[in-house]
Scaffold this motif. Structure first.
Motif, PDB file in Angstrom:
ATOM      1  N   ASP A   1     -58.732  90.562  48.706  1.00 30.34           N
ATOM      2  CA  ASP A   1     -59.911  90.760  49.551  1.00 30.34           C
ATOM      3  C   ASP A   1     -59.415  90.747  50.993  1.00 30.34           C
ATOM      4  O   ASP A   1     -59.255  89.694  51.607  1.00 30.34           O
ATOM      5  N   GLU A   2     -59.167  91.918  51.526  1.00 31.10           N
ATOM      6  CA  GLU A   2     -58.457  92.033  52.792  1.00 31.10           C
ATOM      7  C   GLU A   2     -59.286  91.617  53.999  1.00 31.10           C
ATOM      8  O   GLU A   2     -58.747  91.414  55.086  1.00 31.10           O
ATOM      9  N   LYS A   3     -60.598  91.473  53.815  1.00 30.29           N
ATOM     10  CA  LYS A   3     -61.420  90.989  54.924  1.00 30.29           C
ATOM     11  C   LYS A   3     -61.167  89.514  55.193  1.00 30.29           C
ATOM     12  O   LYS A   3     -61.350  89.049  56.323  1.00 30.29           O
ATOM     13  N   ILE A   4     -60.780  88.790  54.158  1.00 32.61           N
ATOM     14  CA  ILE A   4     -60.571  87.353  54.335  1.00 32.61           C
ATOM     15  C   ILE A   4     -59.133  86.927  54.075  1.00 32.61           C
ATOM     16  O   ILE A   4     -58.686  85.915  54.613  1.00 32.61           O
TER      17      ILE A   4
ATOM     18  N   PRO B   1     -62.041  73.395  44.501  1.00 33.12           N
ATOM     19  CA  PRO B   1     -62.085  74.785  44.994  1.00 33.12           C
ATOM     20  C   PRO B   1     -62.962  74.899  46.229  1.00 33.12           C
ATOM     21  O   PRO B   1     -63.907  74.117  46.421  1.00 33.12           O
ATOM     22  N   ILE B   2     -62.645  75.853  47.066  1.00 31.71           N
ATOM     23  CA  ILE B   2     -63.435  76.130  48.265  1.00 31.71           C
ATOM     24  C   ILE B   2     -63.841  77.593  48.249  1.00 31.71           C
ATOM     25  O   ILE B   2     -63.258  78.405  47.514  1.00 31.71           O
ATOM     26  N   PRO B   3     -64.844  77.972  49.036  1.00 32.01           N
ATOM     27  CA  PRO B   3     -65.233  79.390  49.094  1.00 32.01           C
ATOM     28  C   PRO B   3     -64.052  80.260  49.503  1.00 32.01           C
ATOM     29  O   PRO B   3     -63.212  79.848  50.315  1.00 32.01           O
ATOM     30  N   PRO B   4     -63.962  81.467  48.945  1.00 31.12           N
ATOM     31  CA  PRO B   4     -62.827  82.339  49.260  1.00 31.12           C
ATOM     32  C   PRO B   4     -62.618  82.586  50.748  1.00 31.12           C
ATOM     33  O   PRO B   4     -61.477  82.734  51.200  1.00 31.12           O
TER      34      PRO B   4
ATOM     35  N   ARG C   1     -62.681  80.643  53.069  1.00 26.56           N
ATOM     36  CA  ARG C   1     -61.981  79.528  53.722  1.00 26.56           C
ATOM     37  C   ARG C   1     -60.542  79.385  53.240  1.00 26.56           C
ATOM     38  O   ARG C   1     -59.787  78.586  53.779  1.00 26.56           O
ATOM     39  N   MET C   2     -60.167  80.166  52.229  1.00 29.35           N
ATOM     40  CA  MET C   2     -58.881  79.928  51.587  1.00 29.35           C
ATOM     41  C   MET C   2     -57.697  80.338  52.450  1.00 29.35           C
ATOM     42  O   MET C   2     -56.654  79.686  52.440  1.00 29.35           O
ATOM     43  N   ALA C   3     -57.821  81.420  53.215  1.00 30.85           N
ATOM     44  CA  ALA C   3     -56.697  81.864  54.033  1.00 30.85           C
ATOM     45  C   ALA C   3     -56.298  80.801  55.050  1.00 30.85           C
ATOM     46  O   ALA C   3     -55.103  80.560  55.283  1.00 30.85           O
ATOM     47  N   ALA C   4     -57.291  80.153  55.656  1.00 34.44           N
ATOM     48  CA  ALA C   4     -56.991  79.099  56.626  1.00 34.44           C
ATOM     49  C   ALA C   4     -56.345  77.895  55.939  1.00 34.44           C
ATOM     50  O   ALA C   4     -55.433  77.273  56.483  1.00 34.44           O
ATOM     51  N   ARG C   5     -56.807  77.581  54.747  1.00 31.24           N
ATOM     52  CA  ARG C   5     -56.182  76.471  54.014  1.00 31.24           C
ATOM     53  C   ARG C   5     -54.737  76.820  53.654  1.00 31.24           C
ATOM     54  O   ARG C   5     -53.838  75.985  53.753  1.00 31.24           O
ATOM     55  N   MET C   6     -54.508  78.043  53.245  1.00 25.17           N
ATOM     56  CA  MET C   6     -53.150  78.461  52.921  1.00 25.17           C
ATOM     57  C   MET C   6     -52.234  78.385  54.141  1.00 25.17           C
ATOM     58  O   MET C   6     -51.061  78.021  54.025  1.00 25.17           O
ATOM     59  N   ALA C   7     -52.781  78.727  55.304  1.00 26.18           N
ATOM     60  CA  ALA C   7     -51.967  78.734  56.523  1.00 26.18           C
ATOM     61  C   ALA C   7     -51.493  77.342  56.914  1.00 26.18           C
ATOM     62  O   ALA C   7     -50.562  77.207  57.712  1.00 26.18           O
TER      63      ALA C   7
ATOM     64  N   GLN D   1     -50.846  88.826  45.348  1.00 23.72           N
ATOM     65  CA  GLN D   1     -51.368  89.730  46.376  1.00 23.72           C
ATOM     66  C   GLN D   1     -52.005  88.954  47.525  1.00 23.72           C
ATOM     67  O   GLN D   1     -51.859  89.331  48.688  1.00 23.72           O
ATOM     68  N   SER D   2     -52.728  87.880  47.199  1.00 22.66           N
ATOM     69  CA  SER D   2     -53.377  87.107  48.254  1.00 22.66           C
ATOM     70  C   SER D   2     -52.354  86.448  49.169  1.00 22.66           C
ATOM     71  O   SER D   2     -52.512  86.440  50.400  1.00 22.66           O
ATOM     72  N   ILE D   3     -51.303  85.894  48.581  1.00 25.60           N
ATOM     73  CA  ILE D   3     -50.262  85.249  49.387  1.00 25.60           C
ATOM     74  C   ILE D   3     -49.572  86.276  50.274  1.00 25.60           C
ATOM     75  O   ILE D   3     -49.353  86.052  51.474  1.00 25.60           O
ATOM     76  N   LEU D   4     -49.219  87.426  49.691  1.00 31.16           N
ATOM     77  CA  LEU D   4     -48.560  88.471  50.473  1.00 31.16           C
ATOM     78  C   LEU D   4     -49.465  88.975  51.593  1.00 31.16           C
ATOM     79  O   LEU D   4     -49.018  89.163  52.728  1.00 31.16           O
TER      80      LEU D   4
END
Length: 430
Positions: free
Chosen positions: A213-216, A298-301, A303-309, A333-336
């Motif tokens: 999901d490239e928007k998030i 789990p958290i809403p999708p 918010r996941m990119a910020a958690r990963m960062a 794909q999400s990590i990349l």
């Protein structure tokens, strides 16, 4: 593009047992992409109950309902809610929705020019196969994992007459679903090779990567305060896993690997998610490394990119099964896409992509000592080199795995299937 002789938009019916509000982000991305390209999309799905097997508030497992989701018509048909270790419960869950979708979802498929089947489980194809017989509606099936191999690799049934009968029945059904499909798509090259080996013509099978999901899922700033809530500073090395905590992921191996790193108290593991193994994993972590292994719900999708960062490295883990050599978990794909480095503890395509993208590290699956050695090496890697791995991975994603790289392939397959379907139906008219 995707208009027929009447110059109207081709009508696509997405058939999937899972759909939001369940954590079924892929189905949502597919429908969004198709609508942006001008297709008219309706959804045939089940009553939401994944991942715990508990029906979501406001829904009933016994009724057919029709609702609107982002402007799309979504038809939900009944099922037996279950997603636990019980072979009986899972079987009834799959079969009940296959039957109800075939019996009660007919109008969605009858009116469609083509169906797009998210065929995990493969029994989700039953409604599309029924529509093909009744009305000649063509379908494209998206093979996300290999059935019946996948179901038995995760310990669904282990031995005996019951397994042999189930394996034979599922195998015949799966092969028939491929034969009747207008086209078959797969998310990894290894899976394409297997399906071709099973008798599906090569020109009928295409690789379409499941884009993120490239928007998030994109590079962003770290979640504020996450490390401090875990009792960590910026100097601690944080390995994160986000996703399903199930048997196939073999996260017990990761916890065992942490036991080999007792001499490195600054190395921490964070597991974000839910699943049938969560209670067992929590108990194991409390016994082995209570201060260094953390669990978050789990958290809403979005918010996941910020958690990963907020982490230094991201884990992909799968059991050491032949099946998983051709499995490409969507978290890759999400990590990349987020530009994060990763550690793949899995065989086959997943490890190959990590190597090809120069996006991180690979460790032998189901080998706690070997995984610990790789974690130790990653911890010793300067942070700027880890960031460079993440940047290389993002560039690989944009070139090979992004929505822009794959959505046109899917749209063309659906358009061509719809055209052939209309021609076939016209030729059958008296």
């Amino acid at each position: 593009m995707n208009t027929g002789a009447s110059e109207r938009a081709d009508r696509v019916a997405l058939v999937s047992q899972w759909f939001p509000p369940e954590p079924a982000s892929l189905t949502k991305r597919f429908t969004g992409s198709l609508r942006r390209q001008g297709f008219a999309v309706e959804v045939l799905t089940g009553v939401p109950n994944y991942p715990r097997g508990v029906v979501y508030e406001g829904y009933s497992a016994r009724r057919r309902t029709v609702e609107k989701h982002d402007g799309m018509r979504v038809v939900r048909t009944p099922l037996y809610p279950s997603h636990d270790r019980s072979a009986f419960g899972r079987t009834v869950n799959y079969v009940s929705w296959a039957a109800s979708s075939a019996l009660l979802g007919g109008r969605v498929l009858r009116d469609a020019d083509v169906a797009l089947v998210y065929s995990s489980p493969v029994t989700a194809t039953a409604a599309a196969m029924t529509a093909r017989l009744r009305w000649g509606t063509p379908y494209v099936t998206m093979v996300l994992d290999l059935w019946p191999d996948n179901v038995f690799a995760t310990g669904f049934l282990t031995e005996g007459l019951t397994r042999r009968l189930a394996e034979a029945a599922l195998g015949r059904f799966t092969d028939q679903s491929y034969r009747w499909a207008d086209h078959v798509t797969v998310p990894a090259p290894g899976l394409r090779d297997i399906i071709i080996d099973r008798g599906v013509p090569a020109d009928k099978v295409s690789v379409i990567y499941n884009w993120a999901d490239e928007k998030i899922m994109q590079p962003t700033e770290p979640e504020p305060g996450l490390r401090s809530r875990l009792g960590l500073t910026d100097e601690h090395f944080l390995l994160m896993y986000g996703g399903n905590l199930g048997a196939a992921q073999r996260l017990d191996v990761v916890i065992d690997a942490m036991s080999w790193l007792r001499d490195l108290p600054d190395v921490h593991l964070l597991l974000v998610g839910d699943g049938v193994e969560k209670d067992n994993l929590t108990a194991r972590a409390m016994r082995d490394r209570p201060g260094n292994i953390h669990f978050l719900d789990p958290i809403p999708p979005d918010r996941m990119a910020a958690r990963m960062a907020a982490a230094d490295l991201h884990l992909v883990s799968l059991a050491d099964e032949p099946l998983f050599r051709i499995t490409l978990p969507s978290k890759i794909q999400s990590i990349l896409a987020c530009g994060q480095p990763m550690l793949v503890c899995a065989p086959g395509d997943a490890a190959r992509i990590t190597h090809d993208a120069r996006a991180g590290f690979a460790a032998p699956p189901e080998d706690p000592a070997g995984l610990a050695a790789v974690i130790r090496s990653a911890r010793a890697t300067p942070r700027h080199q880890l960031r460079a791995m993440g940047q290389a991975g993002r560039q690989y994603y944009l070139t090979h795995m992004s929505e822009a790289s794959n959505e046109r392939i899917l749209a063309d397959l659906l358009t061509e299937a719809a055209r052939r379907g209309r021609t076939s139906r016209r030729n059958k008219r008296p």
